[in-house]
Design an enzyme around this catalytic site. Structure first.
Site, mmCIF file in Angstrom:
data_model
loop_
_atom_site.group_PDB
_atom_site.id
_atom_site.type_symbol
_atom_site.label_atom_id
_atom_site.label_comp_id
_atom_site.label_asym_id
_atom_site.label_seq_id
_atom_site.Cartn_x
_atom_site.Cartn_y
_atom_site.Cartn_z
ATOM 1 N N ASP A 279 0.915 -1.225 0.053
ATOM 2 C CA ASP A 279 -0.223 -0.079 -0.043
ATOM 3 C C ASP A 279 0.729 1.376 0.025
ATOM 4 O O ASP A 279 2.286 1.012 -0.205
ATOM 5 C CB ASP A 279 -0.916 -0.049 1.303
ATOM 6 C CG ASP A 279 -0.366 0.401 2.575
ATOM 7 O OD1 ASP A 279 0.737 0.277 2.671
ATOM 8 O OD2 ASP A 279 -1.173 0.446 3.583
ATOM 9 N N CYS B 287 2.903 -3.179 3.987
ATOM 10 C CA CYS B 287 2.346 -2.255 4.313
ATOM 11 C C CYS B 287 2.969 -1.499 5.541
ATOM 12 O O CYS B 287 4.338 -1.605 5.563
ATOM 13 C CB CYS B 287 0.776 -2.548 4.826
ATOM 14 S SG CYS B 287 0.422 -3.489 6.159
ATOM 15 N N THR C 129 2.745 -1.721 8.916
ATOM 16 C CA THR C 129 3.006 -2.808 10.049
ATOM 17 C C THR C 129 3.137 -3.949 9.403
ATOM 18 O O THR C 129 3.730 -4.781 10.151
ATOM 19 C CB THR C 129 1.612 -2.642 10.899
ATOM 20 O OG1 THR C 129 0.702 -3.098 10.225
ATOM 21 C CG2 THR C 129 1.522 -1.165 11.620
ATOM 22 N N HIS D 107 7.528 -24.232 9.055
ATOM 23 C CA HIS D 107 6.443 -24.680 9.777
ATOM 24 C C HIS D 107 5.089 -24.368 9.156
ATOM 25 O O HIS D 107 4.153 -25.245 9.135
ATOM 26 C CB HIS D 107 6.535 -24.139 11.336
ATOM 27 C CG HIS D 107 7.809 -24.415 12.270
ATOM 28 N ND1 HIS D 107 7.638 -24.201 13.402
ATOM 29 C CD2 HIS D 107 8.602 -25.149 11.712
ATOM 30 C CE1 HIS D 107 8.960 -24.860 14.052
ATOM 31 N NE2 HIS D 107 9.447 -25.286 13.017
ATOM 32 N N HIS E 26 4.214 -30.996 10.598
ATOM 33 C CA HIS E 26 3.644 -29.713 10.191
ATOM 34 C C HIS E 26 2.652 -29.800 9.133
ATOM 35 O O HIS E 26 1.786 -28.925 8.987
ATOM 36 C CB HIS E 26 4.890 -28.775 9.891
ATOM 37 C CG HIS E 26 5.847 -28.407 10.907
ATOM 38 N ND1 HIS E 26 5.368 -27.830 12.025
ATOM 39 C CD2 HIS E 26 7.039 -28.823 11.071
ATOM 40 C CE1 HIS E 26 6.451 -27.750 12.688
ATOM 41 N NE2 HIS E 26 7.401 -28.382 12.133
HETATM 42 C C1 RB5 Z 1 -2.049 2.980 6.499
HETATM 43 O O1 RB5 Z 1 -1.645 4.028 7.424
HETATM 44 C C2 RB5 Z 1 -1.792 1.833 7.452
HETATM 45 O O2 RB5 Z 1 -2.772 1.498 8.356
HETATM 46 C C3 RB5 Z 1 -1.264 0.632 6.630
HETATM 47 O O3 RB5 Z 1 -0.167 0.706 6.119
HETATM 48 C C4 RB5 Z 1 -1.240 -0.685 7.453
HETATM 49 O O4 RB5 Z 1 -0.253 -0.800 8.534
HETATM 50 C C5 RB5 Z 1 -2.382 -1.390 8.320
HETATM 51 O O5 RB5 Z 1 -2.296 -2.566 8.840
#
Ligand code: RB5
Length: 150
Positions: free
Chosen positions: A8, A65, A67, A98, A133
C-alpha cells in the site's frame, strides 16, 4: 523462485529496494503495484497479489504495508494463501519451515533494509519441513471452510 509483490502507500518506499534485492539473488519478481505513493487501501493490493500467487502454482508473494498487519490479514482471506507476517530472519525462516508460507509480509514502519535482506535470504533458503507440520497446514484450510477440527 518466482515472486509477485504489492504494497500500500505505507509500504511503497520499500518496494523498489525489495524488488532489486530479490533480483540480485537471481529470482524473478513481478510488481502488481501501486505505481506511486498515493493513498490506497491495503486489502485491494493484498487480494491482487494473493490471487496471482494462487493462480500461478509454485510462485510466492511479498506484501508490504505500514505494519504488515493489515496486508497479511487481508491476504490470508484468499483460499490457498498462507501469508506470514515476519519481523526478522527467524520468523521468515520459521514461516516457511512450519507454515509452508507462500507470502512473506512485513511492515515498512517496523523493519529496516538490512532486516528486509535477511528476511528474504531466510525465506528463500528455507524449505517446508513437512512431517508433523503437514497436518497442521492442512487444518488451516479447514479453518476457512468452517470445518470441525476436532
Ligand atoms: C496505513 O496508514 C496503515 O494503516 C497500513 O499500511 C497498515 O499498517 C495497516 O495494517
Amino acid at each position: 523462485m518466482k515472486f509477485y509483490i504489492a504494497t500500500d502507500h505505507a509500504g511503497y518506499a520499500l518496494k523498489e529496494f525489495t524488488k532489486n534485492y530479490v533480483r540480485e539473488l537471481g529470482h524473478e519478481i513481478i510488481d502488481l503495484g501501486p505505481d506511486n505513493a498515493d493513498r490506497v487501501d491495503y486489502p485491494d493490493f493484498a487480494k491482487k497479489c494473493a490471487e496471482a500467487v494462487v493462480a500461478d502454482e509454485g510462485s510466492f508473494g511479498i506484501l508490504i504495508c505500514g505494519t504488515g498487519i493489515g496486508i497479511s490479514i487481508s491476504a490470508n482471506k484468499v483460499k490457498g494463501i498462507r501469508a506470514g507476517l515476519c519481523h526478522d530472519a527467524y520468523t521468515a525462516s520459521a514461516t516457511r519451515a512450519h507454515n509452508d508460507a507462500n507470502i512473506l509480509c512485513f511492515g515498512e514502519r517496523v523493519v529496516g533494509k538490512g532486516v528486509v535482506e535477511s528476511m528474504i535470504d531466510a525465506f528463500c533458503s528455507t524449505e517446508f519441513e513437512g512431517g508433523r507440520h503437514s497436518g497442521r497446514v492442512a487444518k488451516i484450510e479447514g479453518c476457512s471452510l468452517g470445518a470441525n477440527l476436532g
